[in-house]
Design a protein around this motif. Structure first.
Motif, PDB file in Angstrom:
ATOM      1  N   ALA A 181       0.681  -1.303  -0.329  1.00 29.25           N
ATOM      2  CA  ALA A 181      -0.567  -0.280   0.250  1.00 29.25           C
ATOM      3  C   ALA A 181       0.631   1.712   0.097  1.00 29.25           C
ATOM      4  O   ALA A 181       1.796   0.695   0.814  1.00 29.25           O
ATOM      5  CB  ALA A 181      -1.064  -0.591   1.264  1.00 29.25           C
ATOM      6  N   PRO A 182       0.439   2.178  -1.248  1.00 30.41           N
ATOM      7  CA  PRO A 182       1.524   3.807  -0.619  1.00 30.41           C
ATOM      8  C   PRO A 182       1.294   3.660   0.345  1.00 30.41           C
ATOM      9  O   PRO A 182       0.532   3.775   1.366  1.00 30.41           O
ATOM     10  CB  PRO A 182       0.767   4.039  -1.667  1.00 30.41           C
ATOM     11  N   ALA A 183       2.598   4.677   0.535  1.00 27.31           N
ATOM     12  CA  ALA A 183       2.855   5.275   2.505  1.00 27.31           C
ATOM     13  C   ALA A 183       2.758   6.058   2.242  1.00 27.31           C
ATOM     14  O   ALA A 183       2.091   7.155   1.449  1.00 27.31           O
ATOM     15  CB  ALA A 183       4.431   4.954   3.280  1.00 27.31           C
ATOM     16  N   ALA A 184       1.837   7.102   3.322  1.00 26.86           N
ATOM     17  CA  ALA A 184       1.354   8.835   3.909  1.00 26.86           C
ATOM     18  C   ALA A 184       2.623   9.256   3.776  1.00 26.86           C
ATOM     19  O   ALA A 184       3.833   8.967   4.019  1.00 26.86           O
ATOM     20  CB  ALA A 184       0.860   8.388   4.698  1.00 26.86           C
ATOM     21  N   ASP A 185       2.244  10.672   3.129  1.00 25.91           N
ATOM     22  CA  ASP A 185       3.624  11.390   3.320  1.00 25.91           C
ATOM     23  C   ASP A 185       4.361  11.347   4.961  1.00 25.91           C
ATOM     24  O   ASP A 185       5.635  11.619   4.909  1.00 25.91           O
ATOM     25  CB  ASP A 185       3.897  12.704   3.066  1.00 25.91           C
ATOM     26  N   GLN A 186       3.449  11.583   5.714  1.00 25.43           N
ATOM     27  CA  GLN A 186       4.358  11.031   7.347  1.00 25.43           C
ATOM     28  C   GLN A 186       5.558  10.041   6.751  1.00 25.43           C
ATOM     29  O   GLN A 186       6.128  10.438   7.291  1.00 25.43           O
ATOM     30  CB  GLN A 186       3.707  11.203   8.333  1.00 25.43           C
ATOM     31  N   ALA A 187       4.889   9.153   6.722  1.00 24.45           N
ATOM     32  CA  ALA A 187       5.353   7.685   6.879  1.00 24.45           C
ATOM     33  C   ALA A 187       7.212   7.498   6.016  1.00 24.45           C
ATOM     34  O   ALA A 187       7.830   7.372   6.143  1.00 24.45           O
ATOM     35  CB  ALA A 187       4.922   6.503   6.702  1.00 24.45           C
ATOM     36  N   LEU A 188       6.750   8.415   4.899  1.00 28.27           N
ATOM     37  CA  LEU A 188       7.933   8.675   3.697  1.00 28.27           C
ATOM     38  C   LEU A 188       8.629   9.195   4.075  1.00 28.27           C
ATOM     39  O   LEU A 188       9.904   9.696   3.569  1.00 28.27           O
ATOM     40  CB  LEU A 188       6.810   8.700   2.395  1.00 28.27           C
ATOM     41  N   ASP A 189       8.587  10.452   4.689  1.00 24.92           N
ATOM     42  CA  ASP A 189       9.346  11.988   5.486  1.00 24.92           C
ATOM     43  C   ASP A 189      10.512  10.405   6.891  1.00 24.92           C
ATOM     44  O   ASP A 189      11.237  10.861   6.613  1.00 24.92           O
ATOM     45  CB  ASP A 189       8.342  12.974   6.313  1.00 24.92           C
ATOM     46  N   ALA A 190       9.330   9.850   7.511  1.00 17.34           N
ATOM     47  CA  ALA A 190      10.056   8.897   8.046  1.00 17.34           C
ATOM     48  C   ALA A 190      11.555   7.973   7.829  1.00 17.34           C
ATOM     49  O   ALA A 190      12.579   7.700   8.044  1.00 17.34           O
ATOM     50  CB  ALA A 190       9.417   8.654   9.424  1.00 17.34           C
ATOM     51  N   LEU A 191      10.751   7.483   6.231  1.00 18.94           N
ATOM     52  CA  LEU A 191      12.250   6.475   5.770  1.00 18.94           C
ATOM     53  C   LEU A 191      12.767   7.532   4.656  1.00 18.94           C
ATOM     54  O   LEU A 191      14.164   7.067   4.990  1.00 18.94           O
ATOM     55  CB  LEU A 191      11.423   5.626   4.742  1.00 18.94           C
ATOM     56  N   VAL A 207      11.651  12.063  -2.159  1.00 20.49           N
ATOM     57  CA  VAL A 207       9.670  11.147  -1.957  1.00 20.49           C
ATOM     58  C   VAL A 207       9.073  10.761  -2.874  1.00 20.49           C
ATOM     59  O   VAL A 207       8.782   9.771  -2.284  1.00 20.49           O
ATOM     60  CB  VAL A 207       9.077  12.058  -0.518  1.00 20.49           C
ATOM     61  N   ASP A 208       9.065  12.073  -3.673  1.00 19.63           N
ATOM     62  CA  ASP A 208       8.347  11.646  -4.734  1.00 19.63           C
ATOM     63  C   ASP A 208       8.823   9.682  -5.507  1.00 19.63           C
ATOM     64  O   ASP A 208       7.906   9.474  -5.721  1.00 19.63           O
ATOM     65  CB  ASP A 208       8.330  12.606  -6.040  1.00 19.63           C
ATOM     66  N   ARG A 209       9.828   9.898  -5.732  1.00 19.82           N
ATOM     67  CA  ARG A 209      10.053   8.681  -5.955  1.00 19.82           C
ATOM     68  C   ARG A 209       9.872   7.111  -5.666  1.00 19.82           C
ATOM     69  O   ARG A 209       9.527   6.693  -6.066  1.00 19.82           O
ATOM     70  CB  ARG A 209      11.536   8.864  -6.539  1.00 19.82           C
ATOM     71  N   ALA A 210      10.138   7.330  -4.639  1.00 21.52           N
ATOM     72  CA  ALA A 210      10.160   5.990  -3.638  1.00 21.52           C
ATOM     73  C   ALA A 210       8.659   5.594  -3.911  1.00 21.52           C
ATOM     74  O   ALA A 210       7.906   4.479  -4.234  1.00 21.52           O
ATOM     75  CB  ALA A 210      10.844   6.427  -1.768  1.00 21.52           C
ATOM     76  N   ARG A 211       7.706   6.916  -3.158  1.00 16.65           N
ATOM     77  CA  ARG A 211       6.090   7.209  -3.348  1.00 16.65           C
ATOM     78  C   ARG A 211       5.556   6.249  -4.467  1.00 16.65           C
ATOM     79  O   ARG A 211       5.008   5.664  -5.041  1.00 16.65           O
ATOM     80  CB  ARG A 211       5.316   7.918  -3.439  1.00 16.65           C
ATOM     81  N   ALA A 212       6.582   6.928  -6.008  1.00 12.77           N
ATOM     82  CA  ALA A 212       6.238   6.011  -7.753  1.00 12.77           C
ATOM     83  C   ALA A 212       6.547   4.689  -7.668  1.00 12.77           C
ATOM     84  O   ALA A 212       5.680   3.792  -8.100  1.00 12.77           O
ATOM     85  CB  ALA A 212       7.150   7.010  -8.556  1.00 12.77           C
ATOM     86  N   VAL A 213       7.635   4.411  -7.004  1.00 11.74           N
ATOM     87  CA  VAL A 213       7.970   2.508  -7.101  1.00 11.74           C
ATOM     88  C   VAL A 213       7.040   1.644  -6.021  1.00 11.74           C
ATOM     89  O   VAL A 213       6.455   1.274  -6.663  1.00 11.74           O
ATOM     90  CB  VAL A 213       9.238   2.985  -6.148  1.00 11.74           C
TER      91      VAL A 213
END
Length: 217
Positions: free
Chosen positions: A31-41, A129-135
């Motif tokens: 499932a696509p990660a939320a922005d907050q989770a992506l920021d933590a990553l 973050v945009d690239r990680a989300r896209a993958v």
């Protein structure tokens, strides 16, 4: 170093923090990660990168110390006897090999602090973050299409880092309008840093076939 290059490397480190189990098991994309989770990553990726800098410098120092020891051993073996010449030659060869490895590692390491400095820019962080989300959003579809161009191998059998490099290159081409040749070259550069020679060659071959497939033309 271009901002896209830094963003892609950070995205690669971010993806390494996410479980790959769903994709590897054929159960669909995560499932696509939320922005907050992506920021933590992203913060975890920066920590990983800092550790990579320290480890690379430590390894370079170790290689150079080993080179120094081998050269010292060659001097101790050199007693003017013809019987000692093969040992002296071997110590010299080993010393030069270690020196070359250490200097190459040191040269590569010198670029990493600059990468860390650039990664503090908001534009680069957002791009990562945009690239990680896209993958993450299209991982299942990406894996199916990458798997289709594998020759005598399966994507799931590749090391995790190699799979993520391939996925990032694919989204660079398809979603971020990066020219295929540029994306392939940058993927190989990532493989040079994070994979090995076999992985680099595999990534290069898979991406060439992927970009030549009818759907990509």
């Amino acid at each position: 170093m271009q901002s896209r290059t830094v963003a892609r490397e950070l995205a690669l480190l971010m993806l390494g923090q996410v479980s790959d189990r769903a994709s590897a098991g054929g159960g669909g994309a995560a499932a696509p990660a939320a922005d907050q989770a992506l920021d933590a990553l992203l913060l975890q990726a920066l920590t990983t990168l800092s550790q990579h800098v320290r480890e690379a410098l430590d390894q370079a120092a170790t290689e150079l110390q080993e080179a120094q020891q081998q050269l010292l051993d060659s001097e101790l073996q050199d007693e003017g006897s013809a019987e000692q010449l093969p040992k002296v030659r071997q110590h010299l060869q080993d010393g030069l090999a270690h020196a070359e490895q250490g200097l190459n590692r040191l040269s590569a390491s010198l670029e990493l602090p600059r990468l860390l400095m650039l990664s503090d820019q908001e534009e680069i962080r957002r791009a990562a973050v945009d690239r990680a989300r896209a993958v993450l959003r299209s991982r299942s579809d990406l894996d199916q299409r990458l798997d289709a161009v594998m020759e005598g191998w399966r994507l799931t059998r590749l090391p995790r880092i190699d799979r993520d490099i391939l996925r990032l290159a694919a989204v660079e081409i398809e979603q971020f309008q990066t020219p295929a040749a540029v994306a392939c070259n940058e993927a190989v550069e990532l493989a040079n840093r994070y994979s090995d020679e076999q992985g680099r060659r595999m990534i290069n071959g898979v991406l060439r076939r992927f970009t030549s497939a009818p759907a990509q033309r």
